[in-house]
Design an enzyme around this catalytic site. Structure first.
Site, PDB file in Angstrom:
ATOM      1  N   TYR A   1       0.853  -1.190   0.000  1.00 42.44           N
ATOM      2  CA  TYR A   1       0.000   0.000   0.000  1.00 42.44           C
ATOM      3  C   TYR A   1       0.892   1.245   0.000  1.00 42.44           C
ATOM      4  CZ  TYR A   1      -4.181   2.732   1.508  1.00 42.44           C
ATOM      5  OH  TYR A   1      -5.231   3.612   1.607  1.00 42.44           O
ATOM      6  N   CYS A   2       0.714   2.115  -0.987  1.00 42.34           N
ATOM      7  CA  CYS A   2       1.419   3.397  -1.055  1.00 42.34           C
ATOM      8  C   CYS A   2       2.940   3.169  -1.092  1.00 42.34           C
ATOM      9  CB  CYS A   2       0.982   4.299   0.090  1.00 42.34           C
ATOM     10  SG  CYS A   2       1.542   6.016  -0.056  1.00 42.34           S
ATOM     11  N   ILE A   3       3.691   3.787  -0.186  1.00 45.36           N
ATOM     12  CA  ILE A   3       5.145   3.628  -0.192  1.00 45.36           C
ATOM     13  C   ILE A   3       5.532   2.162   0.003  1.00 45.36           C
ATOM     14  CG2 ILE A   3       5.338   4.122   2.286  1.00 45.36           C
ATOM     15  CD1 ILE A   3       8.016   5.377   1.773  1.00 45.36           C
TER      16      ILE A   3
END
Length: 605
Positions: free
Chosen positions: A337-339
């Site tokens: 998720y994301c980074i």
């Protein structure tokens, strides 16, 4: 029978009925003022480089404006005459109405703006005059910026962004004397709302050690592990980087291949496990999966030298190894998720270089892997900011969560700064009991080395997309991601723009690629349970070969949550049904119940 006699000219000796309340409020204000001064004394030495763009930015913007005006003076005259004409005409119309004895504003042709919802903005001459003059100023500034020439697209985006910050900051709603809602509330409560607002202001400055960051949610309304983050499970592995949580099964049979979720370490993992009704973690378990989730360590100064290599080796690869050992499976499915999705892509590329086939499929939530166009967050990625961050982390050993929280808040300043500040400090309201906003304020620090590697090598240099990102002794490329991929991006995401996410996934070396475009933003688009039936999504069975807008134009819109569509994709890659697995094994005893210990740690508290 006796009757209380009201105070007044005929009874001057009896004090006003509310004098005791007034005196009490004055005493509270004096006490709060002392606390405010004490709290502000704890503010650290300011670092101008991380507070605003450097002087060079404003000098360049001013130079571009004046160069344009010198080349085309007629445009300057046209802009100024238009602005002066509107402002002066409005002033004359207001004066004319007052001269005729009409206590009403002149005609109001201004656009609707939810900040000016109070009827007094439209009906009261004073407030209407302020609103219209402010909107004239906004129009003039936006017009001047829009017509700038000889600036790069990035420079234009930065000028537009920081001009908007100044515009939003100077709105009349942000000041007590020009906010009718706040003034009405002060009169209704005999000033009590202002005292409560001062209490809220002092509390926030004390909480953030002299810095001002608006509290968005009631901090007493939630306790992680008690009324949020409550899905049942156990920590089955722990090292200095993370705790590995395995969740209790809720079905008799589960899919053979386990699922491992890597949440971002900029915030905490329980965004995926807020309340049972909107918990993705609970929903995945209920679909019949053996689910593991990583909970990252919240670093302090002792983690200064921890870099991306450490997150990959001691986070990703360690978690994958332990999940395989606990479940007896050679391959797992992974989610980032994301980074954490960006780093999952790095890890997959590294594993391919090493010949490691432990991951059977990968899912990416709102992930950027090509930073050629990082979207709105790109305004903070120039050297004037990044150099300042580098000096900040060199001094402290980590990037304080305060800077991350404030930076992301400025991307939606009216919603996350000025609106909440008005309610809290001028209206005296208690922050709402909102789980999502509570999580938003429960940030984490970033290790100094990792933060700079991410900002310099990934965000600024875009080395992963260009084929030479160094990780754990290998040079890896975006083209090295070859496992089957499902990527979910969000249509109004201001942190990981969906077009940039699509561009990165398109460059993966995988032949099996599925892209889902969810409605809403970075969080609400992901945390969108089927029972809510709130936001829809787009899918396209065609290959990811064209540009993103062509993909969307040919995509099919579907109502409801994307979760079931993803589950159908995942099921095909998760093997047969087997008896449900309880957390851990003899070599991995339960170390603590979920949500674990790392998620509730506050370094330096």
């Amino acid at each position: 029978m006796t009757t209380d006699v009201a105070s007044g000219p005929e009874n001057p000796e009896k004090p006003p009925a509310n004098i005791d309340k007034l005196n009490a409020n004055i005493a509270r204000i004096e006490e709060l003022t002392q606390r405010l001064v004490q709290a502000l004394s704890h503010k650290g030495t300011p670092n101008p480089e991380v507070e605003a763009p450097g002087p060079e930015f404003f000098a360049k913007a001013a130079a571009a404006y004046w160069a344009e005006m010198l080349d085309n003076p007629g445009k300057l005259i046209e802009q100024q005459v238009s602005y002066w004409g509107k402002a002066l005409r409005h002033y004359v119309e207001a004066q004319h109405a007052l001269a005729q004895g009409r206590l009403e504003p002149p005609a109001d042709r201004s656009p609707k703006d939810r900040r000016f919802a109070n009827p007094l903005w439209d009906t009261h001459p004073y407030f209407n005059f302020l609103k219209q003059q402010y909107l004239f100023n906004v129009e003039a500034l936006e017009s001047a910026v829009a017509e700038l020439q000889d600036v790069t697209p990035l420079e234009r985006r930065r000028i537009e962004f920081f001009t908007r910050q100044i515009i939003d900051m100077m709105a009349p709603t942000n000041f007590l004397a020009t906010n009718p809602d706040a003034l009405e509330r002060a009169l209704e409560t005999e000033g009590e709302s202002l005292v409560r607002g001062l209490e809220n202001l002092v509390r926030d400055i004390e909480l953030h050690r002299g810095e001002l960051l608006v509290t968005l949610a009631d901090r007493d309304a939630f306790t992680v592990g008690e009324n949020i983050g409550t899905t049942e499970g156990s920590v089955v592995f722990r090292n200095r980087m993370m705790e590995l949580i395995q969740y209790e099964p809720t079905t008799e049979k589960v899919r053979e291949r386990p699922l491992l979720i890597f949440p971002p370490w900029i915030n905490k993992f329980y965004i995926l496990d807020l309340k049972p009704a909107n918990s993705l973690i609970k929903w995945v378990v209920d679909q019949g999966y053996t689910l593991f989730v990583v909970s990252w360590k919240n670093p302090d100064a002792s983690y200064a030298d921890v870099g991306m290599d450490d997150y990959v080796e001691e986070g990703y690869l360690a978690a994958i190894r332990e999940v395989k050992a606990i479940t007896g499976q050679d391959r797992i499915n992974a989610v980032g998720y994301c980074i954490a999705g960006t780093t999952l892509a790095l890890t997959l590329a590294l594993m391919r270089k090493r010949g490691d086939r432990s991951v059977g499929s990968a899912t990416f939530f709102t992930t950027l892997t090509d930073f050629a166009d990082p979207g709105e967050i790109g305004v903070f990625l120039n050297d004037d900011f990044v150099d300042g961050i580098e000096r900040e982390v060199a001094k402290k050993g980590y990037l304080d969560k305060f800077f991350m929280g404030r930076t992301f808040s400025f991307l939606r300043s009216n919603d996350l700064i000025y609106g909440p500040a008005i309610k809290s400090y001028m209206m005296g309201e208690r922050p709402p009991a909102f789980d999502l906003l509570y999580w938003n304020g429960d940030g984490t620090n970033l290790p100094a080395r990792m933060a700079m590697e991410y900002l310099r090598s990934l965000c600024q240099a875009n080395r992963f997309a260009t084929g030479n990102f160094e990780i754990c002794g290998e040079s890896v490329s975006i083209h090295d991601v070859h496992v089957p991929v499902c990527a979910i991006a969000c249509e109004t995401d201001h942190i990981a723009p969906w077009r940039a996410s699509y561009a990165g996934v398109r460059e993966f070396g995988a032949k099996d690629k599925t892209f889902i475009l969810a409605e809403s933003g970075h969080i609400a688009g992901i945390v969108n349970p089927p029972a809510k039936d709130k936001y829809g999504y787009y899918t396209n069975a065609g290959a990811m070969e064209g540009d993103e807008d062509a993909w969307k134009a040919a995509a099919e819109h579907r109502r409801g949550s994307w979760w079931p569509a993803w589950a159908a994709w995942l099921e095909k890659r998760s093997g047969k049904l087997v008896p449900a697995r309880v957390p851990g094994d003899a070599a991995h005893p339960a170390l603590s119940p979920a949500p674990g210990t790392y998620v509730v740690e506050t370094p330096g508290a």
